[in-house]
Design a protein around this motif. Structure first.
Motif: not given
Length: 412
Positions: A196-209, A233-237, A261-268
């Motif tokens: 029913v779903g997919v999860m995908s966590y971009e730690a290199q963006v979300a967790g790096v100051a 975004i290309r690969r995840r889509g 902000e960056a994740t919200a730009a991913d249409p998938s």
């Protein structure tokens, strides 16, 4: 909200201290500034730009706060961290959409979840291998159970040179579009499972100051993060499209507090995870594009004075997860001019602090700290004081709520 925490920190923390003392709350005391929390809730929603936010429970661990956030517009569902916690939130907290953020092979926990019709309908398990599917079947054979909801953990790391260079966390082995489609087909062929779903966590963006000392370093981080998001975004889509050829997905969860902000730009992506940003640990002081208010803090009693410019508090070793380092330690914020003694740092039972601020403290006074991330404070306290500044600006404790620990829960 007023940004007194930024413009006049001495007054801000003195008010927190006065509020909990007036309520006669003993240390260690966990405090939540309701106004600061509202500021952070609104800011997270603004940054998401209309994409629903899924609350990462491991960074809060206070059931009443989680439920309160989920009643707001713009927030939907929980990202849980263990099967037992997910079942508890789905049933006791009556949360209808709980995604498990990590795989589990606990036969007992999986069996208890599957046997609970309400929890099984509300909780989605995370998988990234056939072994995780086998663990579900061992806990409850398909012929004896209802349908179990599962989601695929799609790796979001950035890889160079055929995987020799890896940027991001080491999570799922499902990285390519082919990997994703193969696992999706395997799940679809297994009786008693629903993908029913997919999860995908971009730690290199979300967790790096990206706003730390060194302009060159910050610029390099920005370049790498931008490149990583373009690739992801290309690969995840493509991966999501491939999975949708196999199953009707209800959700695609991604991101974290630092990447909204960056994740919200991913249409998938259909919802974004956020946790630590609600309470605003000091880890986020190093981010350029947002700055949450310090909605949570904790106070410890001064119990010793080993030297004129050194005091010792009882407790203090509320260490955050991640690579060991000074940035994982709580930060003493009030009184000002306090720092750790390098040879001891934050101790499990006692913490010496030195500096000019120590000279103004007496035994029985209180030192206030900010945690690094957010999950760790609730593991050291059974309750949290909710502080409201009131119409006249005067702070007062309006409620005391249990943490997970206060409700007798120790999930991990």
């Amino acid at each position: 909200m007023t940004e007194e925490w930024r413009t006049d920190p001495d007054a801000y923390w003195a008010a927190i201290d006065a509020a909990v003392r007036a309520a006669r709350l003993s240390a260690p005391v966990l405090a939540i500034d309701a106004l600061a929390l509202e500021h952070n809730i609104a800011d997270l929603r603004r940054r998401a730009g209309g994409v629903p936010i899924r609350v990462a429970s491991k960074s809060l661990r206070i059931r009443s706060v989680i439920s309160d956030i989920l009643r707001r517009d713009g927030f939907a569902g929980v990202l849980a961290y263990t099967v037992d916690e997910a079942r508890w939130l789905a049933t006791v907290a009556e949360i209808p959409d709980v995604l498990l953020g990590y795989p589990s092979v606990s036969t007992a926990a999986l069996a208890a979840l599957i046997a609970d019709d309400e929890a099984r309908a509300r909780v989605t398990l995370l998988v990234d291998s056939v072994e995780h599917l086998d663990a579900v079947d061992v806990a409850a054979p398909p012929s004896t159970r209802g349908v179990v909801r599962v989601a695929i953990d799609l790796d979001a790391s950035l890889r160079y040179a055929r995987g020799l260079v890896h940027l991001g966390v080491r999570r799922s082995p499902v990285h390519t579009v082919g990997d994703a489609k193969t696992l999706a087909r395997t799940i679809a062929a297994r009786p008693g499972l629903a993908l029913v779903g997919v999860m995908s966590y971009e730690a290199q963006v979300a967790g790096v100051a990206n706003d730390v000392d060194g302009a060159i370093r910050n610029q390099a981080i920005g370049v790498v993060q931008s490149r990583s998001m373009r690739e992801l975004i290309r690969r995840r889509g493509k991966a999501i499209a491939a999975i949708r050829d196999v199953a009707d997905l209800e959700f695609v969860n991604a991101g974290g507090t630092g990447s909204i902000e960056a994740t919200a730009a991913d249409p998938s992506v259909t919802d974004i995870a956020a946790g630590s940003g609600f309470f605003g640990g000091h880890l986020f002081d190093g981010y350029a594009h947002f700055r949450p208010a310090p909605a949570m803090s904790f106070g410890l009693d001064v119990v010793r004075r080993p030297a004129r410019d050194i005091v010792t508090t009882l407790g203090g070793g509320w260490i955050a997860s991640g690579p060991p380092g000074l940035d994982r330690l709580p930060r003493p914020v009030w009184p000002a001019d306090l720092s750790y003694v390098p040879a001891e740092a934050a101790g499990e039972v006692q913490t010496p602090l030195r500096g000019h601020g120590a000279r103004r403290l007496d035994i029985g006074d209180r030192v206030w700290f900010r945690h690094t991330k957010s999950g760790e404070p609730a593991e050291h306290a059974t309750e949290a004081a909710i502080i409201d500044r009131g119409a006249d600006g005067g702070p007062r404790v309006i409620d005391v709520v249990p943490t997970y620990r206060g409700e007798g829960k120790c999930f991990l």
